[in-house]
Design a protein around this motif. Structure first.
Motif, PDB file in Angstrom:
ATOM      1  N   VAL A 111     -22.941 -71.118  53.711  1.00 14.83           N
ATOM      2  CA  VAL A 111     -23.312 -69.698  53.869  1.00 14.83           C
ATOM      3  C   VAL A 111     -22.184 -68.791  53.374  1.00 14.83           C
ATOM      4  N   GLN A 112     -20.942 -69.134  53.716  1.00 12.43           N
ATOM      5  CA  GLN A 112     -19.798 -68.318  53.272  1.00 12.43           C
ATOM      6  C   GLN A 112     -19.653 -68.359  51.754  1.00 12.43           C
ATOM      7  N   ALA A 113     -19.827 -69.577  51.167  1.00 14.43           N
ATOM      8  CA  ALA A 113     -19.719 -69.683  49.715  1.00 14.43           C
ATOM      9  C   ALA A 113     -20.840 -68.910  49.033  1.00 14.43           C
ATOM     10  N   ARG A 114     -22.029 -68.887  49.603  1.00 13.42           N
ATOM     11  CA  ARG A 114     -23.133 -68.115  49.035  1.00 13.42           C
ATOM     12  C   ARG A 114     -22.821 -66.621  49.071  1.00 13.42           C
ATOM     13  N   GLU A 115     -22.276 -66.160  50.184  1.00 11.99           N
ATOM     14  CA  GLU A 115     -21.934 -64.734  50.291  1.00 11.99           C
ATOM     15  C   GLU A 115     -20.849 -64.355  49.289  1.00 11.99           C
ATOM     16  N   GLU A 116     -19.836 -65.210  49.122  1.00 11.85           N
ATOM     17  CA  GLU A 116     -18.763 -64.932  48.166  1.00 11.85           C
ATOM     18  C   GLU A 116     -19.310 -64.877  46.729  1.00 11.85           C
ATOM     19  N   PHE A 117     -20.220 -65.768  46.430  1.00 13.19           N
ATOM     20  CA  PHE A 117     -20.804 -65.767  45.088  1.00 13.19           C
ATOM     21  C   PHE A 117     -21.645 -64.517  44.864  1.00 13.19           C
ATOM     22  N   ASP A 118     -22.462 -64.142  45.858  1.00 14.70           N
ATOM     23  CA  ASP A 118     -23.288 -62.944  45.703  1.00 14.70           C
ATOM     24  C   ASP A 118     -22.410 -61.699  45.524  1.00 14.70           C
ATOM     25  N   ARG A 119     -21.305 -61.632  46.241  1.00  9.07           N
ATOM     26  CA  ARG A 119     -20.399 -60.481  46.132  1.00  9.07           C
ATOM     27  C   ARG A 119     -19.762 -60.441  44.737  1.00  9.07           C
ATOM     28  N   ALA A 120     -19.292 -61.602  44.271  1.00 11.61           N
ATOM     29  CA  ALA A 120     -18.664 -61.641  42.940  1.00 11.61           C
ATOM     30  C   ALA A 120     -19.681 -61.312  41.847  1.00 11.61           C
ATOM     31  N   GLU A 121     -20.934 -61.747  42.031  1.00 11.60           N
ATOM     32  CA  GLU A 121     -21.993 -61.462  41.056  1.00 11.60           C
ATOM     33  C   GLU A 121     -22.282 -59.963  40.998  1.00 11.60           C
ATOM     34  N   ALA A 122     -22.296 -59.315  42.177  1.00  9.67           N
ATOM     35  CA  ALA A 122     -22.571 -57.873  42.225  1.00  9.67           C
ATOM     36  C   ALA A 122     -21.425 -57.083  41.594  1.00  9.67           C
ATOM     37  N   LEU A 123     -20.197 -57.483  41.865  1.00  8.02           N
ATOM     38  CA  LEU A 123     -19.051 -56.767  41.284  1.00  8.02           C
ATOM     39  C   LEU A 123     -19.036 -56.910  39.767  1.00  8.02           C
ATOM     40  N   LEU A 124     -19.386 -58.130  39.270  1.00  9.78           N
ATOM     41  CA  LEU A 124     -19.403 -58.330  37.831  1.00  9.78           C
ATOM     42  C   LEU A 124     -20.489 -57.473  37.177  1.00  9.78           C
ATOM     43  N   THR A 125     -21.619 -57.337  37.852  1.00  8.70           N
ATOM     44  CA  THR A 125     -22.712 -56.532  37.312  1.00  8.70           C
ATOM     45  C   THR A 125     -22.339 -55.051  37.253  1.00  8.70           C
ATOM     46  N   SER A 126     -21.593 -54.569  38.275  1.00  3.67           N
ATOM     47  CA  SER A 126     -21.214 -53.144  38.322  1.00  3.67           C
ATOM     48  C   SER A 126     -19.990 -52.832  37.450  1.00  3.67           C
ATOM     49  N   GLY A 127     -19.351 -53.866  36.929  1.00  3.96           N
ATOM     50  CA  GLY A 127     -18.181 -53.670  36.091  1.00  3.96           C
ATOM     51  C   GLY A 127     -16.883 -53.597  36.858  1.00  3.96           C
ATOM     52  N   GLY A 129     -15.750 -56.135  38.738  1.00  4.64           N
ATOM     53  CA  GLY A 129     -15.201 -57.472  38.904  1.00  4.64           C
ATOM     54  C   GLY A 129     -15.055 -58.177  37.563  1.00  4.64           C
ATOM     55  N   THR A 130     -14.465 -59.367  37.620  1.00  2.88           N
ATOM     56  CA  THR A 130     -14.246 -60.134  36.390  1.00  2.88           C
ATOM     57  C   THR A 130     -15.113 -61.384  36.408  1.00  2.88           C
ATOM     58  N   ARG A 131     -15.364 -61.900  35.214  1.00  5.02           N
ATOM     59  CA  ARG A 131     -16.164 -63.111  35.105  1.00  5.02           C
ATOM     60  C   ARG A 131     -15.426 -64.309  35.696  1.00  5.02           C
ATOM     61  N   ALA A 132     -14.092 -64.329  35.605  1.00  2.95           N
ATOM     62  CA  ALA A 132     -13.335 -65.455  36.151  1.00  2.95           C
ATOM     63  C   ALA A 132     -13.526 -65.557  37.657  1.00  2.95           C
ATOM     64  N   VAL A 133     -13.512 -64.393  38.323  1.00  5.90           N
ATOM     65  CA  VAL A 133     -13.718 -64.402  39.774  1.00  5.90           C
ATOM     66  C   VAL A 133     -15.140 -64.881  40.108  1.00  5.90           C
ATOM     67  N   ALA A 136     -15.385 -68.656  39.578  1.00  7.41           N
ATOM     68  CA  ALA A 136     -14.714 -69.385  40.660  1.00  7.41           C
ATOM     69  C   ALA A 136     -15.579 -69.413  41.919  1.00  7.41           C
ATOM     70  N   ALA A 137     -16.238 -68.262  42.195  1.00  9.87           N
ATOM     71  CA  ALA A 137     -17.120 -68.205  43.369  1.00  9.87           C
ATOM     72  C   ALA A 137     -18.317 -69.145  43.206  1.00  9.87           C
ATOM     73  N   GLU A 138     -18.816 -69.247  41.961  1.00  9.25           N
ATOM     74  CA  GLU A 138     -19.927 -70.156  41.726  1.00  9.25           C
ATOM     75  C   GLU A 138     -19.500 -71.615  41.914  1.00  9.25           C
ATOM     76  N   ASP A 139     -18.293 -71.948  41.460  1.00  6.87           N
ATOM     77  CA  ASP A 139     -17.797 -73.306  41.654  1.00  6.87           C
ATOM     78  C   ASP A 139     -17.685 -73.635  43.145  1.00  6.87           C
ATOM     79  N   GLN A 140     -17.207 -72.657  43.926  1.00  2.00           N
ATOM     80  CA  GLN A 140     -17.099 -72.871  45.365  1.00  2.00           C
ATOM     81  C   GLN A 140     -18.470 -73.082  46.004  1.00  2.00           C
ATOM     82  N   LEU A 141     -19.472 -72.340  45.493  1.00  8.18           N
ATOM     83  CA  LEU A 141     -20.835 -72.482  46.025  1.00  8.18           C
ATOM     84  C   LEU A 141     -21.397 -73.864  45.713  1.00  8.18           C
ATOM     85  N   ARG A 142     -21.179 -74.329  44.471  1.00  2.24           N
ATOM     86  CA  ARG A 142     -21.692 -75.647  44.105  1.00  2.24           C
ATOM     87  C   ARG A 142     -21.021 -76.748  44.937  1.00  2.24           C
ATOM     88  N   ALA A 143     -19.743 -76.607  45.183  1.00  3.85           N
ATOM     89  CA  ALA A 143     -19.030 -77.577  46.017  1.00  3.85           C
ATOM     90  C   ALA A 143     -19.558 -77.562  47.449  1.00  3.85           C
TER      91      ALA A 143
END
Length: 355
Positions: A111-127, A129-133, A136-143
């Motif tokens: 659940v925490q990894a999903r929330e981190e990924f959703d947050r990083a995805e939203a920041l990247l969409t709004s400009g 955040g960075t793609r690297a972040v 990394a959040a997606e890798d944590q979610l997959r793990a």
């Protein structure tokens, strides 16, 4: 003096043109004569066997451990899924609790990894955040997803191991052998109980190999030793291809289409086979004599009343009679009492009552 008298008698017989044997043959000898009878015979053979299940299986635990309880006794009837025996399950219960705790942790991390990924995805969409972040959040979610799947599998495995500590009946059956007791340590797949599946009964016999030479009987008459007059039918279902080296017998299984009420596993039964032996010649036992070629009888020519010796083939002996397979035809005259006094060509007559 006696020898001289016998010599004179022989000399006088020669002078009269007759031998001693021919002289005796002039007078008909009184003997008992019977007519050979054709009879259709049957042969009955009986053996004792045991009632067994048509199908049985050995129930065993898939894991090893210490037996804590056996819930069934010999002869107990059980339904499919019924508990039969129990192993000590403390380790399995602890393993289930540990797996459940691991699953709770894995779900929280997921659940925490999903929330981190959703947050990083939203920041990247709004400009912001960075793609690297975001990567990394997606890798944590997959793990986290992998850890969650592993935790779920561990819990399933622990629950199955806990279920395996209880031995259950695979189908409706009857307990016919119990090989474990409480407190006993057993290994995985070690037979614990023998179950007779409730799909029919059969009688099992140990038969001499020689009895099978005549062929497989079409029907067998069965009866319990406790009530021999109450018979029921059996049909040969299986003949073992191997001969027991110790006993020299062959196992024969007889299916029971309609078993009588009250019969159960282990009951002793008698199986009787009736075989037709065809038409044989029946003669009194005292008609038998012997020749150089074997058993023989004296036949009487009804026209001349002279006797002749004929060899015969004996099928079997019975009480007071002998059954012949060859050598005599039905209706032929055969000498019985007095046969020991005969020689070929001797003239005989039927003895009257009292002679």
């Amino acid at each position: 003096m006696a020898r001289t008298r016998i010599g004179m008698l022989v000399f006088l017989a020669v002078l009269n043109g007759a031998t001693p044997a021919s002289a005796l043959a002039q007078e008909a000898l009184a003997v008992d004569i019977v007519e050979a009878e054709v009879t259709t015979t049957e042969r009955r053979s009986s053996l004792t066997g045991e009632i067994q299940a048509s199908q049985s299986l050995m129930a065993a635990f898939p894991i090893g451990g210490r037996v804590t309880e056996v819930m069934v006794e010999l002869g107990a009837k059980v339904e499919q899924g019924a508990a039969l025996a129990q192993l000590d399950s403390i380790q399995q219960e602890l393993a289930v609790r540990a797996a459940e705790a691991g699953l709770v942790t894995a779900r929280a991390d997921h659940v925490q990894a999903r929330e981190e990924f959703d947050r990083a995805e939203a920041l990247l969409t709004s400009g912001a955040g960075t793609r690297a972040v975001r990567d990394a959040a997606e890798d944590q979610l997959r793990a986290a997803e992998g850890v969650l799947a592993q935790a779920e599998a561990e819990l399933d495995r622990a629950k199955k191991a806990l279920l395996d500590t209880v031995l259950r009946a695979p189908s409706s059956s009857t307990v016919i052998q119990r090989m474990i007791e409480p407190g006993q340590i057993i290994g995985a797949a070690q037979p614990a109980l023998e179950l007779a599946l409730d799909n029919g009964l059969q009688a099992v016999f140990e038969i001499s190999e020689a009895m099978l030479i005549e062929g497989t009987p079409s029907a067998i008459e069965l009866s319990r030793l406790s009530s021999p007059k109450d018979t029921f039918d059996g049909v040969v279902s299986e003949i073992s291809p191997l001969v027991d080296a110790a006993t020299g017998t062959v196992a024969v299984k007889v299916a029971i289409p309609n078993p009588p009420d009250g019969i159960t596993y282990g009951d002793p039964v008698r199986g009787t086979v009736t075989r037709s032996r065809g038409q044989l010649i029946s003669l009194p036992f005292d008609a038998m004599t012997a020749s150089a070629d074997g058993p023989a009888v004296w036949k009487v020519d009804p026209q001349t009343m002279k006797v002749s010796l004929h060899t015969v083939e004996v099928e079997r002996y019975a009480t007071g009679e002998v059954l012949l397979a060859e050598g005599v035809e039905g209706g032929e005259w055969i000498v019985t009492r007095g046969a020991q006094l005969l020689f070929p060509g001797r003239i005989v007559r039927r003895a009257e009552a009292g002679q």
